[in-house]
Design a protein around this motif. Sequence first.
Motif, PDB file in Angstrom:
ATOM      1  N   MET A  30       0.859  -1.177   0.000  1.00  0.00           N
ATOM      2  CA  MET A  30       0.000   0.000   0.000  1.00  0.00           C
ATOM      3  C   MET A  30       0.904   1.238   0.000  1.00  0.00           C
ATOM      4  O   MET A  30       1.825   1.337   0.805  1.00  0.00           O
ATOM      5  CB  MET A  30      -0.906  -0.005   1.235  1.00  0.00           C
ATOM      6  N   ILE A  31       0.622   2.182  -0.875  1.00  0.00           N
ATOM      7  CA  ILE A  31       1.419   3.409  -0.970  1.00  0.00           C
ATOM      8  C   ILE A  31       0.774   4.514  -0.151  1.00  0.00           C
ATOM      9  O   ILE A  31       1.437   5.170   0.653  1.00  0.00           O
ATOM     10  CB  ILE A  31       1.595   3.823  -2.444  1.00  0.00           C
ATOM     11  N   ILE A  32      -0.514   4.723  -0.357  1.00  0.00           N
ATOM     12  CA  ILE A  32      -1.277   5.652   0.485  1.00  0.00           C
ATOM     13  C   ILE A  32      -2.622   5.012   0.811  1.00  0.00           C
ATOM     14  O   ILE A  32      -3.109   4.163   0.073  1.00  0.00           O
ATOM     15  CB  ILE A  32      -1.481   7.055  -0.154  1.00  0.00           C
ATOM     16  N   ARG A  33      -3.195   5.448   1.916  1.00  0.00           N
ATOM     17  CA  ARG A  33      -4.502   4.944   2.342  1.00  0.00           C
ATOM     18  C   ARG A  33      -5.508   6.084   2.372  1.00  0.00           C
ATOM     19  O   ARG A  33      -5.190   7.186   2.846  1.00  0.00           O
ATOM     20  CB  ARG A  33      -4.418   4.325   3.732  1.00  0.00           C
ATOM     21  N   THR A  88      -8.086  10.947  -0.829  1.00  0.00           N
ATOM     22  CA  THR A  88      -9.431  10.604  -1.288  1.00  0.00           C
ATOM     23  C   THR A  88      -9.537   9.178  -1.806  1.00  0.00           C
ATOM     24  O   THR A  88     -10.630   8.719  -2.129  1.00  0.00           O
ATOM     25  CB  THR A  88      -9.893  11.580  -2.380  1.00  0.00           C
ATOM     26  N   ALA A  89      -8.406   8.485  -1.897  1.00  0.00           N
ATOM     27  CA  ALA A  89      -8.398   7.097  -2.351  1.00  0.00           C
ATOM     28  C   ALA A  89      -7.152   6.415  -1.805  1.00  0.00           C
ATOM     29  O   ALA A  89      -6.212   7.079  -1.380  1.00  0.00           O
ATOM     30  CB  ALA A  89      -8.414   7.035  -3.882  1.00  0.00           C
ATOM     31  N   SER A  90      -7.170   5.113  -1.842  1.00  0.00           N
ATOM     32  CA  SER A  90      -5.974   4.330  -1.512  1.00  0.00           C
ATOM     33  C   SER A  90      -5.265   3.989  -2.814  1.00  0.00           C
ATOM     34  O   SER A  90      -5.888   3.928  -3.877  1.00  0.00           O
ATOM     35  CB  SER A  90      -6.358   3.044  -0.783  1.00  0.00           C
ATOM     36  N   VAL A  91      -3.964   3.756  -2.718  1.00  0.00           N
ATOM     37  CA  VAL A  91      -3.182   3.377  -3.903  1.00  0.00           C
ATOM     38  C   VAL A  91      -2.271   2.229  -3.505  1.00  0.00           C
ATOM     39  O   VAL A  91      -1.567   2.296  -2.498  1.00  0.00           O
ATOM     40  CB  VAL A  91      -2.354   4.570  -4.436  1.00  0.00           C
TER      41      VAL A  91
END
Length: 157
Positions: A30-33, A88-91
């Motif tokens: 996971m890069i960002i949550r 606003t999203a996970s990546v």
Amino acid sequence: MKEIFRDIVGNTEFQEGVAWKRYKVNTGEMIIRKGELGKTLFFIEEGTVRVLGDAELGENQRISPGLCDLEAGAIFGDVCLYECGERTASVVALTDVCLLEVDGDMLSVYLDQHPDQGYIFLKELFQIMSKRLALANNRIGHLLAWGIKAHDIDKYL
């Protein structure tokens, strides 16, 4: 966006380790949550990532559908670029990825000091965000049409 990004990070005034950093992410990481606070922009140098949504299907049932896949040369995290805000999203990384993470405050100062590059950067960013908004609107329209048909509401319209 690839060329202007390379020009910016290649400028000695925009220092690696201070204004931006390069790092690798392994497949599946996971890069960002979604919901995390952030004020950075990401540029994909190598690899592919998936932007994940978040939806509640019912009582205690959530899914994270893939909204889109982004490849080398793409950016993400741009919503939080000029002010600290919730992601606003996970990546997640679909492959091994090499990323540049750029500090929003430092980028803003740099673009103010280099207005020609700033104009090009913001113009390209605006075009990217406009395309993403059009895609999102199109998907919403299709989902609404599907929902109306699936629930036999179209006979009341």
